[in-house]
Design a protein around this motif. Structure first.
Motif, PDB file in Angstrom:
ATOM      1  N   TYR A   1       0.809  -1.218   0.000  1.00 46.56           N
ATOM      2  CA  TYR A   1       0.000   0.000   0.000  1.00 46.56           C
ATOM      3  C   TYR A   1       0.846   1.275   0.000  1.00 46.56           C
ATOM      4  O   TYR A   1       0.303   2.374  -0.052  1.00 46.56           O
ATOM      5  CB  TYR A   1      -0.939   0.011   1.212  1.00 46.56           C
ATOM      6  N   MET A   2       2.172   1.126   0.051  1.00 43.88           N
ATOM      7  CA  MET A   2       3.023   2.312   0.131  1.00 43.88           C
ATOM      8  C   MET A   2       2.955   3.158  -1.138  1.00 43.88           C
ATOM      9  O   MET A   2       2.989   4.389  -1.089  1.00 43.88           O
ATOM     10  CB  MET A   2       4.473   1.908   0.428  1.00 43.88           C
ATOM     11  N   ALA A   3       2.870   2.497  -2.297  1.00 46.82           N
ATOM     12  CA  ALA A   3       2.777   3.266  -3.548  1.00 46.82           C
ATOM     13  C   ALA A   3       1.477   4.062  -3.609  1.00 46.82           C
ATOM     14  O   ALA A   3       1.420   5.112  -4.259  1.00 46.82           O
ATOM     15  CB  ALA A   3       2.883   2.331  -4.751  1.00 46.82           C
ATOM     16  N   ASP A   4       0.424   3.591  -2.925  1.00 48.32           N
ATOM     17  CA  ASP A   4      -0.828   4.346  -2.875  1.00 48.32           C
ATOM     18  C   ASP A   4      -0.647   5.633  -2.064  1.00 48.32           C
ATOM     19  O   ASP A   4      -1.146   6.698  -2.442  1.00 48.32           O
ATOM     20  CB  ASP A   4      -1.940   3.498  -2.259  1.00 48.32           C
ATOM     21  N   VAL A   5       0.048   5.524  -0.943  1.00 49.71           N
ATOM     22  CA  VAL A   5       0.305   6.722  -0.136  1.00 49.71           C
ATOM     23  C   VAL A   5       1.172   7.692  -0.932  1.00 49.71           C
ATOM     24  O   VAL A   5       0.936   8.906  -0.943  1.00 49.71           O
ATOM     25  CB  VAL A   5       0.987   6.359   1.196  1.00 49.71           C
ATOM     26  N   ASP A   6       2.173   7.156  -1.617  1.00 50.73           N
ATOM     27  CA  ASP A   6       3.042   8.007  -2.429  1.00 50.73           C
ATOM     28  C   ASP A   6       2.264   8.671  -3.562  1.00 50.73           C
ATOM     29  O   ASP A   6       2.522   9.834  -3.901  1.00 50.73           O
ATOM     30  CB  ASP A   6       4.178   7.159  -3.013  1.00 50.73           C
TER      31      ASP A   6
ATOM     32  N   VAL B   1      -6.853  11.793   7.810  1.00 51.16           N
ATOM     33  CA  VAL B   1      -6.311  10.470   7.530  1.00 51.16           C
ATOM     34  C   VAL B   1      -5.148  10.561   6.548  1.00 51.16           C
ATOM     35  O   VAL B   1      -4.056  10.026   6.789  1.00 51.16           O
ATOM     36  CB  VAL B   1      -7.401   9.529   6.984  1.00 51.16           C
ATOM     37  N   VAL B   2      -5.351  11.239   5.418  1.00 51.57           N
ATOM     38  CA  VAL B   2      -4.306  11.270   4.402  1.00 51.57           C
ATOM     39  C   VAL B   2      -3.123  12.120   4.851  1.00 51.57           C
ATOM     40  O   VAL B   2      -1.976  11.849   4.465  1.00 51.57           O
ATOM     41  CB  VAL B   2      -4.860  11.744   3.036  1.00 51.57           C
ATOM     42  N   GLU B   3      -3.347  13.117   5.666  1.00 54.21           N
ATOM     43  CA  GLU B   3      -2.226  13.907   6.182  1.00 54.21           C
ATOM     44  C   GLU B   3      -1.379  13.084   7.145  1.00 54.21           C
ATOM     45  O   GLU B   3      -0.149  13.190   7.158  1.00 54.21           O
ATOM     46  CB  GLU B   3      -2.750  15.175   6.864  1.00 54.21           C
ATOM     47  N   ASP B   4      -2.034  12.239   7.947  1.00 53.31           N
ATOM     48  CA  ASP B   4      -1.290  11.375   8.869  1.00 53.31           C
ATOM     49  C   ASP B   4      -0.468  10.347   8.100  1.00 53.31           C
ATOM     50  O   ASP B   4       0.701  10.103   8.420  1.00 53.31           O
ATOM     51  CB  ASP B   4      -2.250  10.672   9.822  1.00 53.31           C
ATOM     52  N   LEU B   5      -1.064   9.746   7.079  1.00 48.12           N
ATOM     53  CA  LEU B   5      -0.358   8.720   6.317  1.00 48.12           C
ATOM     54  C   LEU B   5       0.769   9.312   5.477  1.00 48.12           C
ATOM     55  O   LEU B   5       1.858   8.731   5.379  1.00 48.12           O
ATOM     56  CB  LEU B   5      -1.339   7.975   5.407  1.00 48.12           C
TER      57      LEU B   5
ATOM     58  N   ASP C   1      -3.133  20.629   1.224  1.00 48.62           N
ATOM     59  CA  ASP C   1      -2.920  21.532   0.094  1.00 48.62           C
ATOM     60  C   ASP C   1      -1.569  21.332  -0.584  1.00 48.62           C
ATOM     61  O   ASP C   1      -1.285  21.918  -1.629  1.00 48.62           O
ATOM     62  CB  ASP C   1      -3.081  22.994   0.535  1.00 48.62           C
ATOM     63  N   ARG C   2      -0.706  20.486   0.005  1.00 56.85           N
ATOM     64  CA  ARG C   2       0.588  20.176  -0.606  1.00 56.85           C
ATOM     65  C   ARG C   2       0.577  18.839  -1.338  1.00 56.85           C
ATOM     66  O   ARG C   2       1.618  18.419  -1.859  1.00 56.85           O
ATOM     67  CB  ARG C   2       1.685  20.143   0.472  1.00 56.85           C
ATOM     68  N   LEU C   3      -0.577  18.147  -1.359  1.00 57.09           N
ATOM     69  CA  LEU C   3      -0.646  16.839  -1.996  1.00 57.09           C
ATOM     70  C   LEU C   3      -0.793  16.960  -3.510  1.00 57.09           C
ATOM     71  O   LEU C   3      -0.908  18.050  -4.058  1.00 57.09           O
ATOM     72  CB  LEU C   3      -1.818  16.040  -1.414  1.00 57.09           C
ATOM     73  N   TRP C   4      -0.788  15.806  -4.177  1.00 60.48           N
ATOM     74  CA  TRP C   4      -1.003  15.680  -5.618  1.00 60.48           C
ATOM     75  C   TRP C   4       0.007  16.509  -6.437  1.00 60.48           C
ATOM     76  O   TRP C   4      -0.321  17.197  -7.389  1.00 60.48           O
ATOM     77  CB  TRP C   4      -2.437  16.051  -5.974  1.00 60.48           C
ATOM     78  N   GLY C   5       1.276  16.416  -6.014  1.00 59.27           N
ATOM     79  CA  GLY C   5       2.352  17.054  -6.763  1.00 59.27           C
ATOM     80  C   GLY C   5       2.733  18.437  -6.301  1.00 59.27           C
ATOM     81  O   GLY C   5       3.716  18.992  -6.804  1.00 59.27           O
TER      82      GLY C   5
END
Length: 505
Positions: free
Chosen positions: A367-372, A481-485, A491-495
């Motif tokens: 599942y690590m590639a999903d978090v990445d 959840v996604v910030e913890d993982l 606002d810094r996600l998705w590139g």
């Protein structure tokens, strides 16, 4: 038409799980053989000192640690080439490795010198990495949901444990046939396992596939990187995986569970033979029963990790393994020998813990590639496989070299049937203190790891949410959840972060 050209999701069937899991005959089987027998083979039949034997092991691991990320990087980018389109960017490496796998048997020729064993061991490690690194990405290629990935991991570990059982008992059977002093025991074992490795890799290639990559940030038009640019960015890209919080924690658990076993494996054969007055036949039986118990433990861990928390299952496993080690030490201090019936008790505790510790990190790795992806907008399974192998083998090399240096410094004598009290004390200390210390590290890290079936579902939903063009979370709970993982603000996600910036496209 190659598998990678398919557009409809393929159904994962029983034979798919079996073919995928069967390849761990190479992964777990070869490592079980090496970790149990290679040092005793080098020191008892090849005349190498404990320091020389562990240096060979360590040098091969260090060299492979630098090769493995390169293979991961190449497999991530081979899809742009004709070879990748024809054979699969991952599966091409598996196909190419098949005729090279008999290199495993060449390692077990007795009576050679230090350089022969160093070169042959390094050669097998290179072939091993060439096959295993792409293999470790295939669960993420063939499945997306939590349950299917967990079943892939379970199939891998279950069949790997079966091969490890064979790796433990086969030398015992060969010893009974050829006699305890015959080095041909190990050569025949190497030949048998080489044939199994080739068969397993062939079935994996036939029954595996790679799913089409979904549209993401890596599909933005751009120039193909030159070879020089790709090498310049390789380690920058790979080390960027360590900026993913869940992956850092995962590595801590992985290393705690696996290095504890490296130390235990390196010392256990010597512990039984010299501290407990045992024999190689007794070692084979004890290790074989340990792997049988590990097989049962994997079945339990699969259900535990699917229904509850992988981190909680990890802590229970570490406690069981630690209990087995402590019982061994107490029985040694009480004067028991390896023939005592009570020695099956610590074997059961250790086996239950080791089996679960083997399964849980590989289940969570899928599942690590999903978090990445939610951080970078890209799929980098190969990069994660390369980093895991790099860190794992560097740490394993250091651990095993340290074991050998401690034994050598304490006066261990190769080809001797008896060892000094100082050498025996060093063996006992390495087995006890080294194993327990690494288990404590893994347990402490696991208290901060919060990837579960529920949080993984939230993660996948948010990936689709962002892929659809959203720039705000679907809910405050999902954002948390996604910030913890990930370890990044939403606002810094998705590139929108430095992790994605240095990617080579």
């Amino acid at each position: 038409m190659p598998d990678t050209a398919a557009h409809a999701p393929r159904r994962v069937r029983l034979h798919t799980y079996l073919a995928y899991g069967g390849n761990d005959v190479l992964g777990a089987g070869s490592m079980a053989v090496v970790s149990t027998w290679i040092l005793i083979f080098y020191t008892s039949f090849c005349g190498l000192s404990a320091a020389q034997a562990t240096i060979i092991f360590g040098v091969a691991r260090v060299l492979d640690a630098f090769t493995s990320p390169l293979i991961g990087h190449l497999s991530d980018n081979l899809g742009r080439s004709w070879l990748g389109r024809r054979f699969g960017r991952r599966r091409f490496f598996i196909l190419a490795a098949i005729p090279l796998l008999p290199s495993f048997a060449v390692m077990w020729v007795a009576g050679q010198g230090f350089w022969y064993y160093l070169v042959t061991y390094v050669l097998f490690e290179m072939v091993y990495a060439m096959e295993i690194i792409p293999y470790e990405t295939l669960a993420s290629e063939m499945a997306t949901d939590y349950a299917t990935k967990a079943k892939f991991a379970g199939a891998r570990i279950l069949i790997g444990q079966m091969s490890a059982i064979a790796a433990a008992f086969l030398p015992g059977w060969l010893i009974a046939w050829l006699g305890p002093d015959s080095p041909d025991t190990y050569l025949y074992m190497g030949i048998i396992f080489s044939g199994l490795f080739m068969a397993a890799a062939t079935l994996l290639y036939i029954f595996s596939w790679e799913r089409p990559r979904a549209a993401g940030l890596d599909d933005i038009a751009g120039d193909r990187p030159t070879l020089g640019a790709a090498f310049a960015a390789l380690y920058r890209n790979l080390w960027s995986t360590l900026r993913i919080r869940a992956f850092r924690l995962h590595l801590g658990m992985y290393l705690g569970g696996y290095i504890s076993q490296d130390i235990y494996n390196a010392a256990f054969t010597y512990f039984v033979i010299f501290a407990l007055a045992g024999s190689t036949a007794i070692v084979a039986n004890l290790v074989g029963v340990t792997y049988i118990v590990q097989l049962v433990a994997v079945v339990l861990a699969i259900n535990f990790a699917l229904r509850l928390s992988p981190a909680a299952a990890y802590r229970f496993a570490a406690l069981s393994f630690a209990a087995g080690v402590v019982i061994f030490l107490v029985m040694y201090a009480a004067g028991y020998t390896a023939t005592a019936a009570l020695f099956w008790l610590p074997v059961v505790f250790a086996g239950l813990g080791r089996g679960a510790l083997n399964y849980i990190p590989w289940a969570t790795y899928n599942y690590m590639a999903d978090v990445d992806e939610i951080v970078t907008g890209r799929r980098r399974e190969g990069a994660f496989a390369g980093v895991m192998t790099f860190v794992r083998k560097m740490s394993q090399a250091l651990a095993v070299i340290l074991v050998g240096q401690v034994m050598q410094a304490a006066g261990f004598v190769s080809k001797s049937a008896q060892q000094s009290p100082q050498a025996i004390a060093a063996i006992v200390g390495v087995l006890g203190v080294g194993t327990l210390a690494m288990l404590v590290v893994g347990v402490l890290v696991s208290t901060r790891f919060r990837l579960t079936p529920a949080t993984h579902k939230v993660l996948l939903d948010e990936i689709e949410h962002l892929r659809g063009g959203a720039d705000a979370p679907s809910s405050p709970q999902a954002a948390a959840v996604v910030e913890d993982l990930s370890g990044w603000r939403y606002d810094r996600l998705w590139g929108n972060n430095p992790v994605a910036a240095p990617m080579v496209r």
